[in-house]
Enzyme design. Structure first.
Site, mmCIF file in Angstrom:
data_model
loop_
_atom_site.group_PDB
_atom_site.id
_atom_site.type_symbol
_atom_site.label_atom_id
_atom_site.label_comp_id
_atom_site.label_asym_id
_atom_site.label_seq_id
_atom_site.Cartn_x
_atom_site.Cartn_y
_atom_site.Cartn_z
ATOM 1 N N HIS A 1 -12.902 28.407 33.919
ATOM 2 C CA HIS A 1 -12.158 27.777 35.013
ATOM 3 C C HIS A 1 -10.671 28.078 34.930
ATOM 4 O O HIS A 1 -10.172 28.633 33.940
ATOM 5 C CB HIS A 1 -12.396 26.262 35.019
ATOM 6 C CG HIS A 1 -11.921 25.553 33.779
ATOM 7 N ND1 HIS A 1 -10.615 25.139 33.600
ATOM 8 C CD2 HIS A 1 -12.588 25.178 32.659
ATOM 9 C CE1 HIS A 1 -10.496 24.528 32.432
ATOM 10 N NE2 HIS A 1 -11.687 24.543 31.831
ATOM 11 N N CYS B 1 -14.477 24.577 26.852
ATOM 12 C CA CYS B 1 -14.622 25.508 27.970
ATOM 13 C C CYS B 1 -13.711 26.719 27.800
ATOM 14 O O CYS B 1 -12.997 26.852 26.815
ATOM 15 C CB CYS B 1 -14.314 24.795 29.283
ATOM 16 S SG CYS B 1 -15.720 23.919 29.969
#
Length: 359
Positions: A312, A328
């Site tokens: 992301h 992440c």
């Protein structure tokens, strides 16, 4: 990105975000998207910078004997911008030395059969110019749409309640918006344009002629190097398409290992803070934070088949690969957008190495 959205992004009713901490991200409703600024980068202007400073940077050569910090900055701006356009992302173009620039140089050198030392040199600059000799600084005229906003006040990154009250997580001001559009550090944008009123429609400024956020082919495989903090994208033939600096997990909250795949794409994702699933923050109630470039997961969420994990963007591009994540893979908004615009559903995602950065 529209083709990807229609092809598979919007089939995701719910994409999970922020990894070990398990908040959720999903494509924003249409009504919210209309309020949120679009972080997709437009094609850069084409006229070379007209000021003497801009012309000097566009012609900057490497001088190993130079002692003037400004001369070093000028060469670094040129090298960083050319690397960005060649899809060897240095992260934020800021005219400074740093780990992300070294990683980008090493990747470029390896791909072009050069001595891999990560150093700026005239040989490196010549190799970059052989593939792209265009100016790295160009003139840009501030438009009415640039200054129109809407903008939002800065909010501390842990104040999720304040974020949830905002109709969209937009840019804070024109400088932040333009810096991200042209892949620049805000300090560099101001330094190149001293005394400029960035809210003045018609003002001419110098910006970098950064990459157009498009890859030459579809991404079939993504390799995530946890030790280096680097993401590498490949097409179905195995040819390398792009290299990006990345924040990948931490020693306390590591990213996954092994092989996974891309499940879906959420452009302009919303973000849900769920205190029952999180290990940070103080809110006691579930909160939804709307879409926008300053959303906690940035402007793009690439969902992986490993539940709650994804690739992301970020509202803090200058911190990519400088601080740990909760597991992440965090890219700059423009790099996440570029990767998302080309990635295939089902593309392999392979994690290698071990995190070295503490939380």
């Amino acid at each position: 990105m529209t083709g990807l959205v229609s092809r598979f992004a919007l089939v995701a009713v719910l994409a999970l975000a922020a990894c070990d901490d398990k908040p959720t991200a999903k494509p924003a409703p249409a009504s919210t998207v209309q309020k949120a600024q679009t972080p997709i980068v437009a094609a850069p202007p084409v006229s070379a910078a007209s000021s003497p400073v801009g012309q000097a940077i566009n012609a900057a050569a490497f001088d190993p004997a130079a002692t003037d910090p400004r001369a070093r900055r000028d060469v670094l701006i040129r090298v960083q911008t050319l690397l960005d356009r060649a899809h060897f992302s240095p992260g934020v173009i800021d005219g400074r030395d740093g780990g992300n620039l070294t990683l980008a140089i090493r990747a470029f050198q390896k791909a072009h059969d050069m001595t891999v030392d990560g150093e700026v040199s005239q040989a490196l600059l010549d190799a970059l110019l052989a593939t792209d000799g265009g100016p790295v600084l160009v003139d840009y005229t501030i438009s009415q749409s640039d200054v129109a906003g809407p903008f939002m006040p800065p909010i501390p990154k842990e104040d999720y309640e304040a974020m949830a009250r905002e109709p969209a997580m937009n840019y804070h001001d024109v400088v932040e918006m333009l810096a991200e559009r042209f892949h620049m550090g805000e300090d560099l944008l101001r330094d190149l344009n001293p005394g400029v009123n960035f809210n003045q429609v018609g003002a001419t400024i110098m910006v970098t002629a950064a990459g157009a956020d498009r890859l030459d082919a579809k991404v079939d495989r993504i390799e995530i190097d946890k030790a280096l903090g680097q993401v590498r994208a490949f097409d179905e033939s195995g040819a390398q398409l792009a290299v990006y600096p990345a924040t990948v997990g931490s020693t306390e909250r590591p990213a996954p290992s092994g092989e996974w795949a891309v499940r879906t794409l959420a452009p302009r994702p919303t973000y849900t803070y769920d205190p029952s699933r999180l290990t940070f923050g103080e809110p006691k109630a579930k909160l939804t934070i709307q879409a926008g470039p300053n959303n906690p997961v940035g402007s793009t969420w690439i969902d992986l088949t490993k539940d709650t994990y994804g690739i992301h963007g970020t509202p803090d591009p200058k911190l990519v690969n400088k601080r740990a994540s909760h597991g992440c893979v965090r890219l700059t908004n423009w790099d996440a957008s570029e990767l998302g615009s080309a990635v295939k559903k089902g593309a392999k995602v392979i994690f290698i190495g071990v995190e070295a950065r503490p939380a």
